[in-house]
Design a protein around this motif. Structure first.
Motif, PDB file in Angstrom:
ATOM      1  N   VAL A   1      10.795   4.675   0.739  1.00  0.00           N
ATOM      2  CA  VAL A   1       9.555   4.244   1.380  1.00  0.00           C
ATOM      3  C   VAL A   1       9.866   3.301   2.542  1.00  0.00           C
ATOM      4  O   VAL A   1       9.291   3.418   3.631  1.00  0.00           O
ATOM      5  CB  VAL A   1       8.631   3.548   0.357  1.00  0.00           C
ATOM      6  CG1 VAL A   1       7.449   2.903   1.048  1.00  0.00           C
ATOM      7  CG2 VAL A   1       8.150   4.533  -0.680  1.00  0.00           C
TER       8      VAL A   1
ATOM      9  N   LEU B   1       2.735  13.567  -7.083  1.00  0.00           N
ATOM     10  CA  LEU B   1       3.009  13.617  -8.511  1.00  0.00           C
ATOM     11  C   LEU B   1       2.037  14.552  -9.222  1.00  0.00           C
ATOM     12  O   LEU B   1       2.454  15.501  -9.903  1.00  0.00           O
ATOM     13  CB  LEU B   1       2.893  12.209  -9.107  1.00  0.00           C
ATOM     14  CG  LEU B   1       2.766  12.152 -10.616  1.00  0.00           C
ATOM     15  CD1 LEU B   1       4.105  12.475 -11.244  1.00  0.00           C
ATOM     16  CD2 LEU B   1       2.317  10.777 -11.053  1.00  0.00           C
TER      17      LEU B   1
ATOM     18  N   PRO C   1       4.709   3.813  -4.038  1.00  0.00           N
ATOM     19  CA  PRO C   1       4.123   4.677  -5.064  1.00  0.00           C
ATOM     20  C   PRO C   1       3.886   3.891  -6.343  1.00  0.00           C
ATOM     21  O   PRO C   1       4.782   3.171  -6.788  1.00  0.00           O
ATOM     22  CB  PRO C   1       5.209   5.736  -5.292  1.00  0.00           C
ATOM     23  CG  PRO C   1       6.081   5.671  -4.099  1.00  0.00           C
ATOM     24  CD  PRO C   1       6.041   4.261  -3.618  1.00  0.00           C
ATOM     25  N   PRO C   2       2.692   4.004  -6.956  1.00  0.00           N
ATOM     26  CA  PRO C   2       2.420   3.278  -8.201  1.00  0.00           C
ATOM     27  C   PRO C   2       3.427   3.631  -9.286  1.00  0.00           C
ATOM     28  O   PRO C   2       3.721   2.803 -10.142  1.00  0.00           O
ATOM     29  CB  PRO C   2       1.023   3.758  -8.603  1.00  0.00           C
ATOM     30  CG  PRO C   2       0.426   4.310  -7.370  1.00  0.00           C
ATOM     31  CD  PRO C   2       1.534   4.768  -6.498  1.00  0.00           C
TER      32      PRO C   2
ATOM     33  N   LYS D   1       4.302  10.020  -2.383  1.00  0.00           N
ATOM     34  CA  LYS D   1       3.979   9.658  -3.769  1.00  0.00           C
ATOM     35  C   LYS D   1       3.710  10.885  -4.620  1.00  0.00           C
ATOM     36  O   LYS D   1       3.344  10.738  -5.782  1.00  0.00           O
ATOM     37  CB  LYS D   1       2.720   8.791  -3.805  1.00  0.00           C
ATOM     38  CG  LYS D   1       2.807   7.501  -3.032  1.00  0.00           C
ATOM     39  CD  LYS D   1       1.463   6.786  -3.057  1.00  0.00           C
ATOM     40  CE  LYS D   1       1.501   5.543  -2.201  1.00  0.00           C
ATOM     41  NZ  LYS D   1       0.206   4.912  -2.072  1.00  0.00           N
TER      42      LYS D   1
ATOM     43  N   MET E   1       2.922   8.219   3.809  1.00  0.00           N
ATOM     44  CA  MET E   1       2.988   7.318   2.652  1.00  0.00           C
ATOM     45  C   MET E   1       2.450   8.014   1.411  1.00  0.00           C
ATOM     46  O   MET E   1       3.022   7.930   0.331  1.00  0.00           O
ATOM     47  CB  MET E   1       2.173   6.043   2.910  1.00  0.00           C
ATOM     48  CG  MET E   1       2.667   5.228   4.061  1.00  0.00           C
ATOM     49  SD  MET E   1       1.992   3.559   4.134  1.00  0.00           S
ATOM     50  CE  MET E   1       0.259   3.758   4.166  1.00  0.00           C
ATOM     51  N   ASP E   2       1.309   8.718   1.563  1.00  0.00           N
ATOM     52  CA  ASP E   2       0.664   9.313   0.392  1.00  0.00           C
ATOM     53  C   ASP E   2       1.424  10.538  -0.121  1.00  0.00           C
ATOM     54  O   ASP E   2       1.518  10.751  -1.326  1.00  0.00           O
ATOM     55  CB  ASP E   2      -0.784   9.690   0.714  1.00  0.00           C
ATOM     56  CG  ASP E   2      -1.673   8.456   0.740  1.00  0.00           C
ATOM     57  OD1 ASP E   2      -1.148   7.380   0.400  1.00  0.00           O
ATOM     58  OD2 ASP E   2      -2.846   8.572   1.085  1.00  0.00           O
TER      59      ASP E   2
ATOM     60  N   ILE F   1      -0.505   7.311   7.301  1.00  0.00           N
ATOM     61  CA  ILE F   1      -1.150   7.287   5.985  1.00  0.00           C
ATOM     62  C   ILE F   1      -0.665   8.470   5.140  1.00  0.00           C
ATOM     63  O   ILE F   1      -0.350   8.326   3.960  1.00  0.00           O
ATOM     64  CB  ILE F   1      -2.688   7.370   6.155  1.00  0.00           C
ATOM     65  CG1 ILE F   1      -3.198   6.155   6.898  1.00  0.00           C
ATOM     66  CG2 ILE F   1      -3.375   7.526   4.804  1.00  0.00           C
ATOM     67  CD1 ILE F   1      -3.353   4.937   6.079  1.00  0.00           C
TER      68      ILE F   1
ATOM     69  N   ARG G   1       0.835  -1.199   0.000  1.00  0.00           N
ATOM     70  CA  ARG G   1       0.000   0.000   0.000  1.00  0.00           C
ATOM     71  C   ARG G   1       0.882   1.266   0.000  1.00  0.00           C
ATOM     72  O   ARG G   1       0.502   2.290  -0.554  1.00  0.00           O
ATOM     73  CB  ARG G   1      -0.898  -0.043   1.240  1.00  0.00           C
ATOM     74  CG  ARG G   1      -1.498   1.253   1.747  1.00  0.00           C
ATOM     75  CD  ARG G   1      -2.683   1.685   0.909  1.00  0.00           C
ATOM     76  NE  ARG G   1      -3.339   2.850   1.470  1.00  0.00           N
ATOM     77  CZ  ARG G   1      -2.856   4.082   1.415  1.00  0.00           C
ATOM     78  NH1 ARG G   1      -1.697   4.296   0.855  1.00  0.00           N
ATOM     79  NH2 ARG G   1      -3.528   5.090   1.927  1.00  0.00           N
ATOM     80  N   ALA G   2       2.067   1.158   0.629  1.00  0.00           N
ATOM     81  CA  ALA G   2       2.917   2.338   0.769  1.00  0.00           C
ATOM     82  C   ALA G   2       3.719   2.629  -0.488  1.00  0.00           C
ATOM     83  O   ALA G   2       4.261   3.711  -0.633  1.00  0.00           O
ATOM     84  CB  ALA G   2       3.872   2.144   1.945  1.00  0.00           C
TER      85      ALA G   2
END
Lengths: 293, 341
Positions: free
Chosen positions: B322, B278, A133-134, B276, B272-273, B269, A130-131
């Motif tokens: 991460v 972008l 990044p896609p 990312k 983590m987000d 949460i 889940r952590a």
């Protein structure tokens, strides 16, 4: 509660209410502004001469005779075929939600009912997934997908989105199934059901609230995705979000910013309606993970 | 549940994650050690009336054959990680030796693309996360003191920034903050500088992106904290009131400790987000001033030819980041788990 409210001094009340109003403006005003502006021409939307033009639509009136115009929407949907991208989004979201819920319920149910130690490790692995990044995964997809002619089409994107969705779905459904008493399916098994029959006849009828909440988040994840759809879809198969990103490159040069504005409003509107109807489920979903820890 | 039954129930979801999350990671790690074949060169001697000349040309056929035979390319070891586009070891070494002060060294480091992306990603993550937690807590406290009927309405409007696709949300804000947009002109008027453009300055762009990050994620913190406030035992608050605690002290010593597990959850949460990040960079058209690690990867993949090795190397280093971010949580969970046995 009432007694405490009565004791709240006026200054504190004033401050906290003022703060809420300020937050409401910050949160909601951009959306009203873009909805209002999407019916204007670019000169009014970016009101460089006089900011009141954005309200009255002076330039819109001189161009079209009315203070409102659907030209942006016409441009986006008819000239640029944006409806096609909307259809693609619909297809992708529908199949992602269905597939992801089907396999997610089975997995989440199994995780909640098995007492062995590996369920803990599987959940931790899901958290790690889940952590990630896609964006870090897409480089791994390109070469094999291209070799096997899977690149650019909707089904590939659907499968990838389902997989990326799974860790979150599993966590959510796992905590939901734990709140359904174990005795329910245990007693069905005592009566001679297999595990699957117990799941089919006892658990499925009572699981819908949790499944609907999880489905909402799966939908949002598929609808909002940018990375996977941008990299894995060809130009003809784009969904709404990458198409709007593609608009930016072309419209800024052609001066058709209003196409992009209309497309943004059209893509946001369904989400408004979604929140309107499912606010309770969304809030309960957001807090479910937190309360379980 | 028996092992067998568990296996069949878990198989579809496990297979999906194995094939499309675990396998791509392995493939990314492998790709990051390979680099495309160089073109095969042939040297031919052309003899004409004015003597012989040696010419070097690309042997198209041999190149294609070689690339088809080994699609991964040739093994390059860690060289991609160390080149100028990534860790840039040589350049860092030179910068270290030629710099007089630490500040100058970091200035030179900022010119290297990978370090710039890393710096922005970390700044963004660690600026946005605490701010949104504080803002979310403030909104939750304010909303909690409201009348019941108003709460639903406020929650509805508060959810909007979080629920819209990040790209669209950032576009809406970007158009407002454009120098011709409503907020952009307001800022020009306030600053009394008609030439002011937020897009043109690196620090202002960073601030703009951070403001977007807080705007879009504060609702999440608000909703979680608001739910936590509903379970706050009223006798604790009353007891503290009897002891003469002021309003601030009640919040500081009763409410915040009660919400602490939720703060940890939201922080985890959001870390983590935000790592990312972008879409805001795409939406704000800000790549000239700010690049994140995710953007850096996508940039390599969006050109005419895919720079797979370069993207893979960045991906692997992002994953290491991460892992470092997540390690405290994982360590704690592991200790809790060990403790339970």
């Amino acid at each position: 509660m009432a007694s405490r409210a009565r004791r709240t001094p006026a200054s504190v009340l004033l401050f906290s209410n003022g703060f809420i109003i300020l937050w409401l403006i910050i949160a909601a005003f951009p959306f009203f502004w873009i909805l209002w502006g999407s019916f204007k021409v670019e000169l009014d939307f970016f009101s460089i001469a006089d900011w009141t033009n954005a309200l009255t639509g002076k330039n819109t009136e001189t161009t079209y005779g009315r203070p409102f115009t659907g030209a942006g929407y016409y441009g986006a949907f008819v000239t640029e075929d944006f409806w096609r991208n909307g259809l693609n989004t619909l297809i992708v979201c529908f199949f992602v939600v269905c597939t992801s819920l089907t396999i997610g319920t089975l997995g989440g149910y199994a995780l909640s009912r098995s007492g062995f130690r590996y369920t803990f490790w599987l959940l931790i692995i899901a958290l790690i997934f889940r952590a990630m990044p896609p964006a870090t995964l897409v480089a791994g997809y390109l070469l094999p997908f291209f070799e096997w002619n899977l690149w650019g089409i909707l089904p590939t994107t659907i499968v990838v989105l389902v997989a990326i969705n799974q860790p979150f779905t599993l966590w959510m459904l796992h905590s939901f199934f734990q709140s359904i008493p174990k005795e329910l399916d245990e007693s069905a098994k005592v009566d001679g059901c297999t595990q699957f029959q117990a799941f089919r006849h006892v658990i499925i009828p009572v699981m819908w609230p949790g499944v609907i909440t999880t489905g909402l988040f799966s939908f949002l994840l598929a609808y909002n995705d940018y990375v996977v759809t941008t990299v894995l879809l060809s130009e003809n198969n784009r969904t709404m979000v990458p198409q709007i990103a593609a608009f930016l490159g072309t419209t800024y040069t052609e001066g058709n910013v209003m196409f992009a504005v209309a497309a943004v409003v059209s893509a946001t509107a369904p989400l408004f309606i979604l929140v309107l109807f499912f606010q309770r489920q969304i809030v309960s979903g957001l807090t479910a993970g937190a309360v379980k820890g | 549940m028996k092992h067998r039954t568990f296996f069949w129930f878990f198989l579809p979801t496990g297979l999906a994650m194995l094939l499309f999350i675990a396998a791509p990671i392995v493939s990314v790690v492998i790709q990051s050690f390979y680099t495309p074949h160089e073109a095969v060169l042939v040297t031919v001697e052309n003899c004409g009336p004015f003597g012989c000349k040696e010419e070097t040309t690309i042997d198209q056929e041999a190149t294609r054959e070689l690339r088809e035979a080994e699609p991964l390319g040739r093994f390059a070891g860690f060289s991609i990680y160390l080149d100028r586009g990534h860790l840039a070891v040589t350049e860092v070494g030179q910068a270290w030796q030629s710099s007089q002060s630490v500040g100058e060294f970091f200035g030179k480091l900022g010119n290297l693309p990978f370090y710039r992306a890393l710096a922005f990603t970390l700044t963004y993550t660690f600026a946005v996360t605490p701010t949104l937690i504080v803002l979310g807590l403030m909104i939750a406290l304010a909303v909690n003191s409201l009348h019941r009927h108003l709460k639903g309405l406020i929650i509805f409007f508060s959810l909007l920034p979080m629920i819209v696709p990040p790209l669209l949300g950032s576009l809406v804000l970007f158009w407002m903050l454009d120098s011709r947009g409503i907020l952009g002109s307001a800022i020009q008027w306030l600053a009394n500088d008609p030439g002011l453009s937020l897009k043109a300055s690196t620090p202002l762009t960073w601030i703009m992106l951070i403001v977007y990050g807080v705007w879009s994620s504060a609702p999440f913190a608000f909703v979680v904290f608001y739910a936590g406030l509903q379970t706050l035992p009223s006798d604790q608050i009353e007891a503290s009131q009897i002891d003469g605690a002021t309003r601030w002290q009640q919040v500081r010593f009763v409410v915040v400790p009660h919400l602490m597990p939720l703060v940890t959850f939201v922080a985890l949460i959001q870390l983590m987000d935000n790592f990312k990040v972008l879409e805001p960079i795409v939406g704000f058209n800000a790549e000239a001033h700010a690049q994140s690690l995710s953007f850096f990867i996508l940039n390599d993949l969006s050109g005419e030819t895919w720079l797979l090795s370069s993207a893979s190397a960045t991906s692997v280093m992002t994953l290491v980041g991460v892992a470092i971010l997540l390690s405290p949580v994982l360590l704690r969970t592991w200790r809790d788990f060990k403790g339970k046995q």
